[in-house]
Motif scaffolding. Structure first.
Motif, mmCIF file in Angstrom:
data_model
loop_
_atom_site.group_PDB
_atom_site.id
_atom_site.type_symbol
_atom_site.label_atom_id
_atom_site.label_comp_id
_atom_site.label_asym_id
_atom_site.label_seq_id
_atom_site.Cartn_x
_atom_site.Cartn_y
_atom_site.Cartn_z
ATOM 1 N N UNK B 307 10.299 -13.246 33.831
ATOM 2 C CA UNK B 307 10.447 -13.680 32.433
ATOM 3 C C UNK B 307 11.864 -13.378 31.962
ATOM 4 N N UNK B 308 12.268 -14.120 30.952
ATOM 5 C CA UNK B 308 13.626 -13.969 30.435
ATOM 6 C C UNK B 308 13.675 -12.790 29.470
ATOM 7 N N UNK B 309 14.864 -12.198 29.328
ATOM 8 C CA UNK B 309 15.033 -11.080 28.389
ATOM 9 C C UNK B 309 15.712 -11.646 27.145
ATOM 10 N N UNK B 313 21.427 -13.437 29.314
ATOM 11 C CA UNK B 313 21.443 -14.145 30.614
ATOM 12 C C UNK B 313 20.553 -13.427 31.611
ATOM 13 N N UNK B 314 20.021 -12.315 31.179
ATOM 14 C CA UNK B 314 19.220 -11.510 32.113
ATOM 15 C C UNK B 314 17.773 -11.987 32.186
ATOM 16 N N UNK B 315 17.186 -11.748 33.343
ATOM 17 C CA UNK B 315 15.745 -11.983 33.459
ATOM 18 C C UNK B 315 15.161 -10.908 34.363
ATOM 19 N N UNK B 316 13.867 -10.730 34.256
ATOM 20 C CA UNK B 316 13.197 -9.697 35.058
ATOM 21 C C UNK B 316 12.097 -10.340 35.887
ATOM 22 N N UNK B 345 12.655 -6.417 39.432
ATOM 23 C CA UNK B 345 13.974 -6.848 39.879
ATOM 24 C C UNK B 345 14.708 -7.389 38.664
ATOM 25 N N UNK B 346 15.958 -6.965 38.526
ATOM 26 C CA UNK B 346 16.752 -7.419 37.374
ATOM 27 C C UNK B 346 17.735 -8.485 37.850
#
Ligand code: HEM
Lengths: 326, 472
Positions: B307-309, B313-316, B345-346
């Motif tokens: 899923x997006x944070x 631009x980050x997602x996990x 996982x980042x």
């Protein structure tokens, strides 16, 4: 040392004794080492089967759920198949090799001996009691066939070297005799080619070299004829291939029950199919006159290489893909 | 000049086409051609073992050397078993095999009864026997018939031949094996044409609908058992059992309660449902500066999903469920939920920049004011389903193939050619043997047969019955 370990030690020791005795018989053709080697082969095999049964009895865990049990059965089955064929066709002369392989595989199996581990859910099926013994027995038959083919190749290339030796001095003499000798040299060269065997196997040079006291020829001529070695390989593969076929069928059946599809192109399944194709080709090629003999022998050796890849290669090197865990 | 009536007629187009066709069929049914096809098939199959199958493009680009990855992708070696080349070669093999069976093997495997040059056959023997012609012929016939040979006689070119066959029926073993293979191929084709399969996951307490047939599964409960087992190399945690308790509603609206266990699939209307896997669904909440974000994942997500944070631009990615977090925030060996957590996982864009271990019911700051909280877990069950109308064909085909192999390998068809000629005083028997597997294989049996014949023939005629009482 517990009973289980004691049984393993007894069977490995029996295999080593049998290897030494039957190998001596192979080289010397004396009766005594054969008479010593045979009982040890029987003892090693019987004790090994007993050890597998004992494991099952004491742990109530089917012993073939890990590589130790499977390799152990492989060793025992290869000796059992060898004994069966030897009783029928007197093949004790290959015993040294078969027993050495059996001892080697059993020793290797011990490195995978983790003790008693209950089966993961996928392996808790009656199919394991049918599928694994069938496939492992087919591998064992192919191993004995491979030993037979190796002997074929030893004898075949031995005869070829005798033939080359037989030609060499005549060629030199003929060349020394000048132009008139060339025809002689040609004739000498042509002789073994035109005297191609029709039946019975060996090249005529073997008998003549043995009569002339050549030790290699004398020893080679104590081995069965090439034709017999070829036929024995064929007979053993004829046991292995149907076993592998039934093994693959039961595996597919089980896969259908456990994983939902009878064929998933899992590396193990695929590698078994490749081995099956190689042996099916062996069988086809063996119906051809020109392929019977040295080419079939190489084919059987190649087949066993694919078996080792399928058996150990996939389990160990391509590990994780066929880990039996869901 | 006018053509005379005696000139050979020019070959018609039909003849030409016929000859060409015959040549083509001959080539396609050629043994070596068939074997080369099998070789190509084996090779393609092996590629499928060596090259990982069914992965996405990035997998190959990151795990393989660039040139190799391009080769794999360009030649579609990533999904070789479904490639047109693979399917084509299988079809071609079947066609050639069928052709070979009927065009070459059957006609040559069932040779007509005809005279041969006995001495030209490597397995031959000749014997001089006593008696008149009729008794010699009768003895020959009786000898072979008594040993299970099928004896037939023919008058060919003024000579009376006796033909004796053993396991003549087994000459059709090739046909049986090849037919078995074709039946298997039909079965697999039926699956391609009419079957389907797939996988779904259902969280405990919720339902899923199988798109292909409308069956609805409700997972009432998922149970599993993992035991710690002491081995030589320490404790291992072995899965012992797992089972889904389900309510199933079929497309007709009928509901029933059942269980799906590994190795014990559920069968509904010709579709099988399998217990394939299980896992721990986790509910995540993403917040920024203490406020939960609207685009937090809704409901529990499963291992492998991401899923997006927020707007970053980050997602996990929820990589793995951790049963026990050990001292010092390490991953403990026990997979059973004791002090559970999740491994995340980042990603920054598509780049994996590391992983974090997040204890359940607690959260973790991931920078820029963002925080992720992992909530309670819910078990889910992975169910595989498959509808395969080809299975009966594959099963029957496999057994036919096996029967063909056993017939071909364990029954050796052999034919004996027996010629009797001579004059009133002495009769000569010429005997030759052929088999479908060459001569070497029959050498010993043939020698034994000749020996037996000579012995039987030399034996004095059966003694007259002893007077009663002499047996004592
Ligand atoms: C992979 C599937 C195949 C199986 C299981 C199979 C099985 C067999 C068997 C059991 C035999 C009898 C061998 C013997 O008597 O020892 C045979 C012979 C034969 N097969 Fe196949 N076969 C297969 C594929 C093919 C293909 C693709 C061809 C294509 C041309 C072919 C052509 C032949 C021929 C020509 C013979 C007769 C050989 C002879 O009598 O000299 N087979 N096959």
């Amino acid at each position: 040392m517990n009973t289980d370990q004691l049984l393993i030690v007894i069977s490995i020791s029996a295999y080593i004794m049998s290897t030494l005795a039957l190998f001596t018989y192979f080289l010397s053709r004396e009766k005594l080492p054969k008479q010593i080697g045979i009982p040890f082969a029987f003892i090693g095999c019987a004790v090994q089967f007993f050890e597998l049964v004992y494991r099952y009895q004491t742990s109530h865990i089917w012993p073939l759920t890990n590589l130790y049990g499977s390799l152990s059965l492989f060793a025992a089955m290869s000796v059992a198949i060898f004994i069966g064929f030897s009783l029928k066709y007197d093949l004790w002369f290959i015993g040294g090799f078969v027993q050495a392989f059996a001892a080697g595989f059993l020793a290797y199996a011990l490195t995978w001996n983790e003790g008693y581990l209950p089966a993961v859910p996928a392996l808790q099926s009656y199919w394991i009691k049918i599928h694994v013994p069938l496939v492992v027995s087919s591998y064992a038959a192919f191993m004995v066939a491979m030993v037979m083919s190796m002997l074929y190749l030893i004898k075949y290339y031995g005869e070829r070297s005798l033939e080359r030796d037989a030609m060499r001095p005549m060629n030199i003499r003929a060349a020394a005799a000048g132009s008139g000798g060339t025809g002689m040299a040609m004739a000498a060269y042509a002789a073994p080619v035109t005297s191609q065997r029709m039946i019975g196997g060996d090249l005529p040079v073997l008998a003549s070299a043995a009569a002339a006291g050549n030790p290699l020829a004398m020893w080679l001529s104590t081995l069965p004829s090439l034709a017999k070695l070829d036929i024995m390989t064929y007979r053993i593969v004829s046991v292995g291939l149907p076993l592998l076929t039934v093994g693959i069928i039961t595996g597919a059946w089980w896969a259908k029950e456990a994983w939902g599809a009878y064929w998933q192109w899992d590396p193990k399944e695929t590698a078994a199919l490749v081995s099956w194709t190689v042996y099916a080709m062996y069988m086809h090629l063996h119906t051809r006159n020109s392929w019977r003999g040295v080419r079939s022998a190489w084919m059987s050796v190649l087949g066993f290489v694919t078996i080792i890849f399928c058996y150990l290669g996939v389990n160990i090197w391509v590990s994780g893909l066929h880990s039996y865990k869901m | 000049m006018a053509m005379t009536g005696t000139a050979p007629p020019a070959p018609s187009i039909v003849d030409g086409v016929r000859a060409g066709l015959r040549e083509l069929l001959g080539q396609l049914s050629n043994f070596w051609f068939g074997m080369s096809l099998l070789g190509v098939w084996g090779f393609l199959t092996l590629i499928g073992v060596v090259v990982d199958q069914g992965k996405d493009e990035t997998f190959y680009l990151t795990n393989y050397a660039p040139a190799l990855a391009r080769l794999v992708l360009r030649l579609h070696l990533d999904n070789i078993y479904h490639s047109p080349a693979y399917l084509g070669i299988v079809g071609f093999i079947l066609a050639c095999m069928t052709l070979a069976t009927f065009w070459r093997v059957i006609p040559t495997r069932l040779p007509p009864l005809r005279g041969v040059k006995i001495e030209a056959i490597p397995l031959n023997a000749s014997m001089t026997v006593r008696g008149d012609e009729a008794s010699v012929r009768a003895r020959v016939e009786a000898f072979f018939a008594a040993r299970g040979w099928q004896v037939r006689k023919r008058e060919l070119g003024g000579i009376e031949w006796t033909f004796a066959d053993k396991h003549n029926w087994a000459r059709r073993g090739v046909l049986v094996a090849h037919v078995g293979f074709v039946i298997i191929a039909i079965g697999t084709t039926l699956y391609w044409a009419f079957g389907y399969s797939g996988q779904t996951a259902v969280l405990a307490g919720s339902t899923v609908k199988i798109a292909e047939n409308g069956t609805v599964f409700r997972l009432d409960r998922f149970r599993y058992r993992i035991d710690p087992i002491r081995t030589k190399s320490g404790i291992v945690y072995q899965p012992i059992d797992y089972v889904s308790d389900v309510h199933v509603t079929d497309h007709a609206g009928k509901t029933h309660v059942d269980q799906i266990r590994v190795n014990q699939p559920l069968d509904i209307d010709g579709v099988s449902y399998y217990q394939a896997s299980y896992g721990f669904g986790v509910h995540f909440t993403v917040s920024k500066d203490g406020k939960p974000l609207a685009n937090s994942p809704a409901g529990s997500i499963k291992e492998g999903e991401g899923f997006a944070v927020g707007q970053s631009t980050r997602s996990l990615q929820y990589a793995k469920f951790i049963g026990t977090i050990g001292p010092g925030n390490t991953v403990g060996p026990d997979p059973r939920p004791n002090n559970p957590g999740v491994m995340l996982n980042v990603f920054d864009g598509s780049q994996n920049i590391g992983s974090v271990l997040v204890p359940l019911d607690r959260g973790i700051d991931i920078g820029n004011g963002y925080r992720v909280d992992a909530g309670r877990y819910t078990l889910y069950s992975g169910i595989q389903y498959r509808h395969d109308p080809g299975i009966p064909f594959v099963g029957v085909g496999a057994f036919v193939l096996l029967a063909g192999l056993c017939i071909s390998f364990y029954f050796l068809p052999a034919r004996l050619y027996v010629r009797v000629d001579g004059d009133a005083k002495s009769w000569q028997i010429g005997l030759a043997a052929t088999t479908v597997k060459g001569y070497d294989i029959y050498e010993e049996q043939f020698a034994a047969l000749v020996r037996d014949f000579e012995r039987d023939d030399a034996a004095p005629p059966a003694r007259p019955l002893q007077p009663a009482g002499s047996l004592a």
